[in-house]
Motif scaffolding. Sequence first.
Motif, PDB file in Angstrom:
ATOM      1  N   PRO A 143      31.071  52.612  45.930  1.00  8.16           N
ATOM      2  CA  PRO A 143      30.337  53.402  44.995  1.00  8.16           C
ATOM      3  C   PRO A 143      31.115  53.911  43.557  1.00  8.16           C
ATOM      4  CG  PRO A 143      29.722  54.307  47.223  1.00  8.16           C
ATOM      5  CD  PRO A 143      30.869  53.213  47.216  1.00  8.16           C
ATOM      6  N   ASN A 144      32.412  53.657  43.556  1.00  8.12           N
ATOM      7  CA  ASN A 144      33.037  53.984  42.346  1.00  8.12           C
ATOM      8  C   ASN A 144      33.253  52.626  41.358  1.00  8.12           C
ATOM      9  OD1 ASN A 144      33.441  56.577  43.259  1.00  8.12           O
ATOM     10  ND2 ASN A 144      35.508  55.969  44.124  1.00  8.12           N
ATOM     11  N   ALA A 145      32.650  51.614  41.806  1.00 10.40           N
ATOM     12  CA  ALA A 145      32.710  50.262  41.160  1.00 10.40           C
ATOM     13  C   ALA A 145      34.176  49.953  41.081  1.00 10.40           C
ATOM     14  CB  ALA A 145      32.278  50.471  39.781  1.00 10.40           C
ATOM     15  N   ALA A 146      34.955  50.010  42.388  1.00 13.35           N
ATOM     16  CA  ALA A 146      36.340  49.357  42.529  1.00 13.35           C
ATOM     17  C   ALA A 146      35.968  48.120  42.820  1.00 13.35           C
ATOM     18  CB  ALA A 146      36.976  50.198  43.507  1.00 13.35           C
ATOM     19  N   ARG A 147      37.060  47.100  42.574  1.00  6.78           N
ATOM     20  CA  ARG A 147      36.844  45.779  42.840  1.00  6.78           C
ATOM     21  C   ARG A 147      37.747  45.296  43.803  1.00  6.78           C
ATOM     22  NH1 ARG A 147      36.918  44.696  36.530  1.00  6.78           N
ATOM     23  NH2 ARG A 147      38.015  46.202  36.743  1.00  6.78           N
ATOM     24  N   PHE A 148      37.495  44.394  44.554  1.00  5.43           N
ATOM     25  CA  PHE A 148      38.216  43.584  45.484  1.00  5.43           C
ATOM     26  C   PHE A 148      37.806  42.073  45.431  1.00  5.43           C
ATOM     27  CE2 PHE A 148      39.517  41.658  49.369  1.00  5.43           C
ATOM     28  CZ  PHE A 148      40.804  41.858  49.767  1.00  5.43           C
ATOM     29  N   ASP A 149      38.758  41.227  45.458  1.00  3.35           N
ATOM     30  CA  ASP A 149      38.196  39.774  45.621  1.00  3.35           C
ATOM     31  C   ASP A 149      39.319  39.069  46.382  1.00  3.35           C
ATOM     32  OD1 ASP A 149      40.228  39.838  43.687  1.00  3.35           O
ATOM     33  OD2 ASP A 149      38.793  39.391  41.983  1.00  3.35           O
ATOM     34  N   ALA A 150      38.888  37.712  47.063  1.00  6.62           N
ATOM     35  CA  ALA A 150      39.783  37.003  47.816  1.00  6.62           C
ATOM     36  C   ALA A 150      39.040  35.461  47.698  1.00  6.62           C
ATOM     37  CB  ALA A 150      39.894  37.657  49.085  1.00  6.62           C
ATOM     38  N   LEU A 151      39.863  34.703  48.124  1.00  4.60           N
ATOM     39  CA  LEU A 151      39.674  33.184  48.469  1.00  4.60           C
ATOM     40  C   LEU A 151      39.519  33.114  50.075  1.00  4.60           C
ATOM     41  CD1 LEU A 151      41.321  31.304  45.672  1.00  4.60           C
ATOM     42  CD2 LEU A 151      38.802  31.864  45.894  1.00  4.60           C
ATOM     43  N   GLY A 165      39.666  36.958  40.333  1.00  5.31           N
ATOM     44  CA  GLY A 165      38.779  36.392  39.543  1.00  5.31           C
ATOM     45  C   GLY A 165      38.381  37.061  38.430  1.00  5.31           C
ATOM     46  N   VAL A 166      37.710  36.445  37.405  1.00  3.67           N
ATOM     47  CA  VAL A 166      37.148  37.091  36.498  1.00  3.67           C
ATOM     48  C   VAL A 166      35.562  37.398  36.610  1.00  3.67           C
ATOM     49  CG1 VAL A 166      36.616  37.088  33.790  1.00  3.67           C
ATOM     50  CG2 VAL A 166      38.558  35.999  34.900  1.00  3.67           C
ATOM     51  N   TRP A 167      35.346  38.737  36.736  1.00  2.00           N
ATOM     52  CA  TRP A 167      34.137  39.157  37.052  1.00  2.00           C
ATOM     53  C   TRP A 167      33.831  40.668  36.836  1.00  2.00           C
ATOM     54  CZ3 TRP A 167      33.159  42.377  41.787  1.00  2.00           C
ATOM     55  CH2 TRP A 167      34.418  42.499  42.418  1.00  2.00           C
ATOM     56  N   ASP A 168      32.830  41.333  37.021  1.00  2.00           N
ATOM     57  CA  ASP A 168      32.558  42.881  36.725  1.00  2.00           C
ATOM     58  C   ASP A 168      31.541  43.283  37.576  1.00  2.00           C
ATOM     59  OD1 ASP A 168      33.141  45.000  35.498  1.00  2.00           O
ATOM     60  OD2 ASP A 168      32.269  44.621  33.699  1.00  2.00           O
ATOM     61  N   VAL A 169      31.562  44.731  37.822  1.00  2.00           N
ATOM     62  CA  VAL A 169      30.555  45.296  38.520  1.00  2.00           C
ATOM     63  C   VAL A 169      30.417  46.863  37.986  1.00  2.00           C
ATOM     64  CG1 VAL A 169      32.221  46.025  40.280  1.00  2.00           C
ATOM     65  CG2 VAL A 169      29.765  45.823  40.878  1.00  2.00           C
ATOM     66  N   GLU A 181      25.704  46.476  40.365  1.00  2.00           N
ATOM     67  CA  GLU A 181      25.175  45.441  39.684  1.00  2.00           C
ATOM     68  C   GLU A 181      26.233  44.542  39.538  1.00  2.00           C
ATOM     69  OE1 GLU A 181      21.647  45.212  36.049  1.00  2.00           O
ATOM     70  OE2 GLU A 181      23.229  46.562  36.129  1.00  2.00           O
ATOM     71  N   PHE A 182      26.476  43.517  39.851  1.00  2.00           N
ATOM     72  CA  PHE A 182      27.398  42.506  39.755  1.00  2.00           C
ATOM     73  C   PHE A 182      27.323  41.435  38.660  1.00  2.00           C
ATOM     74  CE2 PHE A 182      27.981  43.956  44.100  1.00  2.00           C
ATOM     75  CZ  PHE A 182      29.457  43.985  44.558  1.00  2.00           C
ATOM     76  N   ARG A 183      28.214  40.877  37.909  1.00  2.00           N
ATOM     77  CA  ARG A 183      28.001  40.004  36.872  1.00  2.00           C
ATOM     78  C   ARG A 183      29.417  38.983  37.149  1.00  2.00           C
ATOM     79  NH1 ARG A 183      27.694  41.269  31.288  1.00  2.00           N
ATOM     80  NH2 ARG A 183      29.977  41.919  31.527  1.00  2.00           N
ATOM     81  N   ILE A 184      29.076  37.675  37.752  1.00  2.00           N
ATOM     82  CA  ILE A 184      30.284  36.737  37.982  1.00  2.00           C
ATOM     83  C   ILE A 184      29.903  35.475  37.265  1.00  2.00           C
ATOM     84  CG2 ILE A 184      31.231  35.425  39.890  1.00  2.00           C
ATOM     85  CD1 ILE A 184      30.073  37.345  41.864  1.00  2.00           C
ATOM     86  N   PRO A 185      30.684  35.230  36.006  1.00  2.00           N
ATOM     87  CA  PRO A 185      30.739  33.866  35.617  1.00  2.00           C
ATOM     88  C   PRO A 185      30.772  32.711  36.626  1.00  2.00           C
ATOM     89  CG  PRO A 185      32.265  35.393  34.405  1.00  2.00           C
ATOM     90  CD  PRO A 185      31.930  36.166  35.716  1.00  2.00           C
ATOM     91  N   PHE A 186      29.905  31.713  35.998  1.00  2.00           N
ATOM     92  CA  PHE A 186      29.751  30.509  36.806  1.00  2.00           C
ATOM     93  C   PHE A 186      31.490  29.863  36.815  1.00  2.00           C
ATOM     94  CE2 PHE A 186      25.349  30.516  36.478  1.00  2.00           C
ATOM     95  CZ  PHE A 186      25.135  30.558  37.782  1.00  2.00           C
ATOM     96  N   SER A 187      31.942  29.982  35.582  1.00  2.00           N
ATOM     97  CA  SER A 187      33.309  29.574  35.516  1.00  2.00           C
ATOM     98  C   SER A 187      34.286  30.015  36.211  1.00  2.00           C
ATOM     99  CB  SER A 187      33.636  29.634  33.957  1.00  2.00           C
ATOM    100  OG  SER A 187      33.754  31.008  33.654  1.00  2.00           O
ATOM    101  N   THR A 188      34.173  31.286  37.042  1.00  3.06           N
ATOM    102  CA  THR A 188      34.950  31.932  37.838  1.00  3.06           C
ATOM    103  C   THR A 188      35.068  31.172  39.300  1.00  3.06           C
ATOM    104  OG1 THR A 188      34.948  33.984  36.897  1.00  3.06           O
ATOM    105  CG2 THR A 188      35.603  34.032  39.145  1.00  3.06           C
ATOM    106  N   LEU A 189      33.845  30.236  39.428  1.00  2.01           N
ATOM    107  CA  LEU A 189      33.438  29.642  40.612  1.00  2.01           C
ATOM    108  C   LEU A 189      33.706  28.047  40.762  1.00  2.01           C
ATOM    109  CD1 LEU A 189      30.511  31.680  41.742  1.00  2.01           C
ATOM    110  CD2 LEU A 189      32.863  32.289  42.359  1.00  2.01           C
ATOM    111  N   LYS A 190      34.258  27.687  41.746  1.00  4.03           N
ATOM    112  CA  LYS A 190      34.266  26.013  41.876  1.00  4.03           C
ATOM    113  C   LYS A 190      32.968  25.585  42.731  1.00  4.03           C
ATOM    114  CE  LYS A 190      39.304  25.363  41.139  1.00  4.03           C
ATOM    115  NZ  LYS A 190      39.496  26.617  41.103  1.00  4.03           N
ATOM    116  N   PHE A 191      32.326  24.665  42.133  1.00  5.98           N
ATOM    117  CA  PHE A 191      31.242  24.092  43.058  1.00  5.98           C
ATOM    118  C   PHE A 191      30.799  22.782  42.251  1.00  5.98           C
ATOM    119  CE2 PHE A 191      29.822  26.646  39.386  1.00  5.98           C
ATOM    120  CZ  PHE A 191      28.801  25.957  38.697  1.00  5.98           C
TER     121      PHE A 191
END
Length: 726
Positions: A143-151, A165-169, A181-191
């Motif tokens: 709820p504080n908009a803290a961020r954690f990410d992993a592969l 990664g490069v993203w925001d919430v 509300e998350f925003r994840i650029p497609f360039s952060t992901l591989k697909f």
Amino acid sequence: MEASSGGTMIKRLFRLLILIAAALKFLFAQVSFPDEIQAYKIDDPLKIDGRLSEAFWQKAAHISNFTQRELNFGQPATERTEVAILYDEKNLYIGVWCYDSQPEQIIARGMKYDFDFEKDDNFKIVFDTYHDRRNGYLFVTNPNAARFDALIQDNGQQVNESWNGVWDVKTSITSEGWFAEFRIPFSTLKFKTREELIWGVNFERVIQRKREQVLWQGWSRDADIEQVSRAGKLTGLRGINHITLLEFKPYALAGIEKTGGQAAATVGDMGGDLNYLITPTMKLNVTLNTDFAQVEADRMQVNLTRFSLFYPEKREFFLEGRQYFDFGLGHSIRPFYSRRIGLGPDNSEIPIIGGLRLLGKSGGATLGGMSIQTARKDSIPTTNYTALRWKQDIFEQSSIGIIGVGKIQKDHQNLVYGSDFLYSTSRFLGSKTLAVGGAIAQSFTPQNDHPIGFAHRLFIDFPNDLIDFSSIWDRSDAYFNPETGYLRRENYQMFMADLRLKPRPKFLPFIQRFEFKPFDFNYYIDDRSHELQTLWSEFRPLGFKTRSGEFFEANYQRLAENLLEPFEIHDGIVIPAGEYWFSRYELQFGTFRGRPAYAFLFYQWGDYYTGKRTEWFIRSVVKFNRHVSMSYDFTQNVIDLPQGHFTVNEFGSRLEVAVSPDLFGSLFAQWNSDEDLILLNFRMNWIPRAGSNFFFVVNQSVDTHGSALRLTNTTVLSKFVWRFVL
């Protein structure tokens, strides 16, 4: 008439079979329908503020069918949760509605980047962008908009928490609950690129005060959300075919260093990385004068064994693609250990001239390649380090692979190469997880009298809720020599087996689960003589975790060491050669980590070689609010031997302050009586925008020998890394 009746019966039977199939799918795979979420395309800009007030969010399809994994398995969530997904040409947006009937009791104390989300209310998102049911991306907020990410790799068997990664919430808290509300650029992901993308996706919410964990799909207690094979589907992504990225990340470093009695010297450097997304699945990295300034201090370790210590990698360049070079020989035998590059035997820095790195996936092949050139320093010549890794997907969740690692100097070469395999399934006996694998490697050092050495590993792993079993056979012969790797010990074979039983008694309402350990042993023998080297074994007659979050363990350990030569365990105290058998006893207790204050206690006592050893470890954490927290830990080893008596004390304390999710810092202090040294590390991190960082770091060591404190080494550094998208 009869034909019509027969047709009706066939239709009813067909419907019954569909219902049975759906029931079996629900039972074994924990699939809740709908198991698909459709993304909604938008064309207008979207402001990320955590309020979810735009009309787009109401037009998008919402899912809300969450089911409990804990504490009440299979029951509906007690608080309503909804998710919707939007996208435009550049970004993916995820909206989350975490309704709460008691919002004043929401637990949210973490705020910094890579926060400890297990202590807070949180929401997790997993994307399997290749839809290969093996690999994925994990994004977490609170709820504080803290961020954690992993592969995520190998269907959750390996998780690289060091990836950034490069993203925001953004989040908001109201009288109805909390919202993200998350925003994840497609360039952060591989697909893969297709006209319409289909990804695996899953969501998890934790309501910490209730210790309630709910998932959208795959809420099995035999797996976590990182097991992407149990995810649902994300559909509706169309026209995302031309994601390219040319990213430049220059850095500037400035500061002062003072060593011993020498005068202070100024420090300055510049360099950078150029990242090019060749395709949406393949990334090329070019680095020049690589930034290896380490902004977090290593924890001092007291070594009361005769084997080398392992220090984790903390340098950002190597952390980003670490999982691409993981190999199936386990933790004690590593063909590639990045701390061998750019750091000397005493951890002094060896300058990096530059290098190339290629990471990505093509079809079913995962590729990793890296070549780094270090500069000459003192007696260490300029050196090239090259690592190549290829892994091919086979079957549904399995793989085979090869690795090659080279260290090349003018008059010295060392090569390590090998192959590994993994058979993995999450459908064993219906819904259980099973993994079987192995690896073999050879080293080649032409300058040595015995240039060729071998190592191998075979393992089986059954990591499930009620029965958790694993077994390993490791071997490293006397001549295996991974100079760009890590080898905890030489010339050995290790046999390991571990069985844990974790029943959940319904007749004891305050117990979440017991944990009994009938056996757990590591048995080492000399690879040539087959004589005993080491035995460590543990029996757990009682262990449990309460529904309120406390846990307790009582363990009995039986150990053996065969010393072929005397071993100096402490200054002037030597353990004679010989075979030693001893018993030890252990108690552990911890309180629920979701509270504002919690503690952990470890106490072990018993035999130790020719005498006795008693060890205490105490850790306490106080979370004053979401901005300030403090932790303390103290370890004491009391060793009483016929050869002498000594006590080793270790102390650590960390003060963490977070002004916002983008501005936070810490002060870490550590001391141990073995080194008679205090190390202080102050670090401040400001994130002006996603992908850019400013660090201010002060490292100070204090000599505690004698009656007076004496300042020794001082380092003050500022570092600025800015991200440009070209």
